[in-house]
Design a protein around this motif. Structure first.
Motif, PDB file in Angstrom:
ATOM      1  N   PHE A 184       0.824  -1.206   0.000  1.00 22.29           N
ATOM      2  CA  PHE A 184       0.000   0.000   0.000  1.00 22.29           C
ATOM      3  C   PHE A 184       0.860   1.257   0.000  1.00 22.29           C
ATOM      4  O   PHE A 184       0.470   2.284  -0.576  1.00 22.29           O
ATOM      5  N   ASP A 185       2.025   1.196   0.643  1.00 21.39           N
ATOM      6  CA  ASP A 185       2.905   2.362   0.738  1.00 21.39           C
ATOM      7  C   ASP A 185       3.395   2.836  -0.626  1.00 21.39           C
ATOM      8  O   ASP A 185       3.937   3.942  -0.742  1.00 21.39           O
ATOM      9  N   TYR A 186       3.243   1.999  -1.641  1.00 20.37           N
ATOM     10  CA  TYR A 186       3.678   2.360  -2.994  1.00 20.37           C
ATOM     11  C   TYR A 186       2.506   2.356  -3.969  1.00 20.37           C
ATOM     12  O   TYR A 186       2.699   2.318  -5.177  1.00 20.37           O
ATOM     13  N   SER A 187       1.319   2.435  -3.436  1.00 21.86           N
ATOM     14  CA  SER A 187       0.110   2.344  -4.248  1.00 21.86           C
ATOM     15  C   SER A 187      -0.234   3.682  -4.900  1.00 21.86           C
ATOM     16  O   SER A 187       0.335   4.738  -4.573  1.00 21.86           O
ATOM     17  N   GLU A 188      -1.211   3.635  -5.806  1.00 24.76           N
ATOM     18  CA  GLU A 188      -1.685   4.856  -6.463  1.00 24.76           C
ATOM     19  C   GLU A 188      -2.315   5.815  -5.459  1.00 24.76           C
ATOM     20  O   GLU A 188      -2.284   7.034  -5.671  1.00 24.76           O
ATOM     21  N   THR A 189      -2.852   5.283  -4.372  1.00 22.94           N
ATOM     22  CA  THR A 189      -3.432   6.151  -3.334  1.00 22.94           C
ATOM     23  C   THR A 189      -2.352   7.015  -2.692  1.00 22.94           C
ATOM     24  O   THR A 189      -2.524   8.230  -2.517  1.00 22.94           O
ATOM     25  N   VAL A 190      -1.235   6.396  -2.356  1.00 23.39           N
ATOM     26  CA  VAL A 190      -0.130   7.132  -1.739  1.00 23.39           C
ATOM     27  C   VAL A 190       0.470   8.125  -2.726  1.00 23.39           C
ATOM     28  O   VAL A 190       0.816   9.261  -2.365  1.00 23.39           O
TER      29      VAL A 190
END
Length: 242
Positions: A184-190
């Motif tokens: 998640f830390d490298y996701s599109e959200t971040v």
């Protein structure tokens, strides 16, 4: 239902791969190319522009020279006796006799005596600017000490007649390690959070002073740094290229 026999070809040299390196190698030497993946290099263009890409140019040239013996949609590739066996998604079987097999990519491949070890991925995230897209100027932000390397404001291909290129969307380019690609830390959200912060820092706003409204559109991921490793006895006619 009648079972059709496999198609059979004989070529001196075959290139196996889908990246630009494989396409250029086949084109330069006049070898037949098997495109073994539906992945493609990232390329952003708008409707009124010609597609300026070495990959597409190379594929077109190889097709015109009859050097693409199998249409795309390859499902599996492997050795069958002393021939290369290719099965397409339509279950068409192709057997190819060859003298040399030049491997650039091992997607959808088996029993060739080698495997891919991927270290990191090249990732492009496209963000649509839902409000405030008429920025006019080109903007490129180069980031340091971040897995996100660049933020580019590019002409939008969502807006009809954007011939001036004034209406923009955003493409980010990142390098993400194989171990982090699903984190998640490298996701599109971040990345979206980072993007909003950078726009605020650089005062990139709508003409009325409000913040731009952005929505993530899609993510394009391809292997970036990798190596081909011999893991079993390999046919002496096979040559690995990286």
């Amino acid at each position: 239902m009648m079972k059709l026999p496999p198609l059979e070809y004989t070529f001196d040299n075959i290139v196996l791969g889908w990246r630009e390196e494989a396409v250029s190698f086949a084109r330069e030497h006049g070898y037949h190319l098997i495109v073994n993946s539906d992945q493609r290099p990232f390329h952003h263009f708008v409707g009124y522009q010609d597609i300026k890409s070495k990959w597409y140019e190379g594929i077109f040239d190889l097709g015109m020279r009859s050097l693409l013996p199998i249409p795309f949609d390859v499902q599996t590739v492997g050795l069958h006796d002393d021939k290369l066996k290719v099965v397409t998604e339509g279950n068409t079987k192709v057997l190819i006799s060859f003298k040399k097999l030049h491997i650039f990519d091992l997607d959808n491949c088996g029993n060739l005596g080698a495997q891919e070890i991927v270290s990191d991925y090249l990732v492009h995230d496209m963000f649509d600017i839902a409000a405030g897209s008429r920025l006019g100027r080109d903007i490129v932000l180069n980031l340091k000490d971040s897995f996100v390397k660049t933020i580019r404001f590019v002409p939008s291909n969502r807006i009809d007649r954007n011939t001036s290129g004034d209406f923009k969307d955003i493409v980010t380019t990142s390098i993400i390690s194989a171990g982090d690609i699903k984190s998640f830390d490298y996701s599109e959200t971040v990345i979206g959070i980072l993007l909003r912060r950078k726009m605020k820092e650089h005062k990139i706003k709508q003409p009325n002073g409000r913040s731009l409204i952005i929505n993530h559109s899609f993510r394009h991921t391809v292997k970036h740094t990798f190596r081909l490793q011999v893991v079993d006895e390999m046919d002496e006619r096979i040559f690995l290229h990286e």
